[in-house]
Scaffold this active site. Structure first.
Site, PDB file in Angstrom:
ATOM      1  CG  HIS A 116       1.608   2.555  17.702  1.00 51.73           C
ATOM      2  ND1 HIS A 116       0.581   1.645  17.746  1.00 51.73           N
ATOM      3  CD2 HIS A 116       1.473   3.181  16.517  1.00 51.73           C
ATOM      4  CE1 HIS A 116      -0.142   1.725  16.623  1.00 51.73           C
ATOM      5  NE2 HIS A 116       0.385   2.648  15.869  1.00 51.73           N
TER       6      HIS A 116
ATOM      7  N   GLY B 121       0.861  -1.184   0.000  1.00 53.57           N
ATOM      8  CA  GLY B 121       0.000   0.000   0.000  1.00 53.57           C
ATOM      9  C   GLY B 121       0.890   1.224   0.000  1.00 53.57           C
TER      10      GLY B 121
ATOM     11  CD  GLU C 235       0.961  -1.051  19.892  1.00 54.18           C
ATOM     12  OE1 GLU C 235       1.203  -1.842  18.965  1.00 54.18           O
ATOM     13  OE2 GLU C 235       0.462   0.082  19.723  1.00 54.18           O
TER      14      GLU C 235
ATOM     15  NE  ARG D 253      -3.266  -1.087  13.975  1.00 56.83           N
ATOM     16  CZ  ARG D 253      -2.767   0.104  13.637  1.00 56.83           C
ATOM     17  NH1 ARG D 253      -1.475   0.264  13.491  1.00 56.83           N
ATOM     18  NH2 ARG D 253      -3.576   1.119  13.437  1.00 56.83           N
TER      19      ARG D 253
END
Lengths: 273, 277
Positions: free
Chosen positions: A233, A103, A214, A185
């Site tokens: 993150h 992507g 997380e 992810r």
């Protein structure tokens, strides 16, 4: 990330719009929102370059052992002027970068790799012959990508199909000199298998901007390893990206409240009802 | 054979009457007293070229790590284990993409860095003694004055050899010209930067951060004030530290040494043999 699903939507019958401050939508039951006629906004594109910068930063920190060696210096251990065999890392230039998921972020990763004269191979649900031509990318199947890559970088969304996409079998197929990068992810990787892979030397190192769960708990065995670099993150954590994300999320929200089409809508089919 | 940290001084050479060749495992030879070698007919070799890409890789690694707070992140998550909840406000970094990189001294390593930086959509400026319009064309880099480079760059990276002219090239005045949001990267030689001026600049917020792979002295003394700051990365001279590159350097250095001992042309010579007959 808060879950936006059936029970929450039941409790909010007048909800007109959901505006997510992210591009990942794994915490939102988009199908359920569509069934209820609620548009879901998100923030694609504006964070692609910043996220690729972090993914590449983690790739390079892992390859050249920056965090580990800097810690050693700070601990007062740099006592001899030169240690010719200490802290040796792996080269990045002219190596093979395997990208899973092509992507916008995957593409930005590929562009950066080209600057290092890397050989870029990719695997994705759909081929992108236009990008292959423009950026010199080569499409391969997953086993080939895992076997040939010196660096594997993950850029897929989290879906039921991509959960634990990289597990024991995949890690065993990678080179012992290879580095895994995950800025997608956490659950895309089986973290228990990753721990074993790093400990036993199935792969050389890993760079992670996302973990499962997380935050990563203090007792997680991954935190005992030297050959992993973890960031909490921070993919989109720059002023420009967060600013752009906030603006887009706000515009999505306002559009939804006013009954107008969202600027970036994840479920445009909601308007066909 | 020398790795580059023990100075090869006139005194050392004077007390080694049988010395025929000095083989440096590295490209910089500022620690070898070349004038004395020239007078005494001692050959000097080094290992140029082979480490340019690996060193350019490390330059980008340090630049990216500083820009996006990779070391503070590692400390937060892995060392002090303080990551307890998702906080969108921590560890914001400086974007690398579309930022301006200023390269001071553009030889082989600087050229390789420019190429990498362009892949991040960076605007790349350079300053060197002789302009290279061919490189400007090839890489899309812009030639500017030293002062201009310091004033407008978001990242400044140093790729000059250590000479009398470049000693403390970056000092108080230069740091004052830089942006308050700028990051300095030094992978060249420690003495190119005045470390006490660097400490002051970082402490007072005159620049935002720095990453150094080389220090003055090396190793840096453990009580050096720079080590009290968290907006600087100090790496222990790892520019060429990959298995492949160190092996190639060792091979080249050995070839130089053997040639020098035999009185033959060094494949990678700074000074070729000149034995009196």
């Amino acid at each position: 990330m808060d879950r936006v699903d059936g029970p929450l939507l039941d409790a909010a019958p007048r909800l007109k719009v959901i505006s997510q401050l992210a591009v990942g939508l794994d915490n939102v039951d988009v199908a359920e929102a569509t069934r209820r006629g609620i548009p879901v906004g998100y923030t694609p594109g504006v964070l692609a370059k910043a996220t690729a910068d972090v993914a590449f930063a983690l790739l390079m920190s892992a390859a050249r052992r920056i965090s580990e060696s800097e810690r050693w210096v700070r601990d007062g251990q740099w006592t001899l002027a030169f240690h010719p065999l200490r802290w040796l890392g792996v080269d990045v230039h002219e190596k093979t970068l395997g990208i899973i998921g092509m992507g916008q972020i995957g593409l930005e990763m590929a562009r950066r790799g080209r600057g290092f004269d890397m050989n870029i191979i990719y695997h994705s649900r759909s081929r992108r012959p236009d990008l292959e031509a423009e950026y010199g990318l080569v499409y391969v199947d997953l086993p080939t990508l895992l076997a040939e890559s010196d660096f594997v970088s993950l850029h897929m969304p989290l879906t039921p199909e991509t959960r634990h996409y990289i597990g024991e079998a995949e890690l065993r197929q990678m080179k012992p000199t290879a580095i895994l990068v995950n800025a997608a992810r956490g659950p895309v990787v089986d973290s228990r298998a990753l721990y074993t892979a790093l400990k036993e030397g199935w792969i050389y190192a890993a760079g992670l901007d996302v973990t499962d769960p997380e935050p990563i708990p203090a007792a997680d065995p991954l935190l005992t390893l030297e050959n992993v670099v973890i960031a909490p993150h921070v993919g989109s954590a720059s002023l420009a990206s967060r600013g752009a994300m906030c603006m887009l999320a706000a515009r999505n929200l306002i559009a939804g409240l006013e009954g107008n089409p969202l600027v970036r809508c994840a479920n445009p089919e909601v308007y066909k009802a | 054979m020398t790795y580059g940290h023990e100075p090869v001084s006139p005194e050392m050479i004077a007390t080694s009457p049988n010395l025929k060749a000095i083989s440096v495992v590295g490209v910089g030879y500022d620690h070898v007293h070349v004038e004395t070698c020239r007078e005494r007919g001692i050959a000097v070799g080094h290992t140029p070229g082979i480490l340019s890409d690996t060193t350019a890789d490390m330059t980008m690694a340090l630049l990216l790590a500083t820009a996006r707070n990779i070391v503070p992140a590692y400390n937060h998550v892995q060392v002090s284990k303080q990551w307890k909840y998702y906080d969108p406000n921590i560890l914001w970094g400086t974007d690398v993409h579309h930022a301006t990189l200023g390269i001071v001294g553009m030889g082989r390593i600087g050229h390789a860095v420019a190429k990498r930086a362009r892949a991040f959509d960076m605007r790349v400026l350079y300053y060197k003694r002789e302009r290279r319009p061919d490189w400007e064309e090839e890489l899309g880099v812009e030639y500017v004055t030293f002062e201009n480079l310091l004033e407008v760059s978001d990242f400044v990276t140093l790729h000059v050899p250590l000479t009398e002219e470049t000693t403390h090239l970056i000092g108080e005045a230069e740091l004052a010209l830089m942006k308050k949001t700028a990051i300095l990267v030094n992978i060249a030689r420690g003495p190119v930067v005045d470390h006490y001026a660097l400490y002051d600049a970082l402490k007072q917020g005159q620049i935002a951060g720095a990453a150094v792979d080389v220090t003055e002295p090396e190793p840096i003394n453990t009580d050096h004030p720079l080590l009290s700051l968290d907006n600087v990365i100090v790496a222990p001279h790892l520019g060429s530290a990959t298995v492949q590159t160190r092996m190639k350097m060792a091979t080249m250095a050995m070839e130089n040494l053997l040639a020098g001992l035999k009185g033959e042309q060094l494949p990678y010579g700074v000074l070729q043999p000149n034995f009196p007959r």
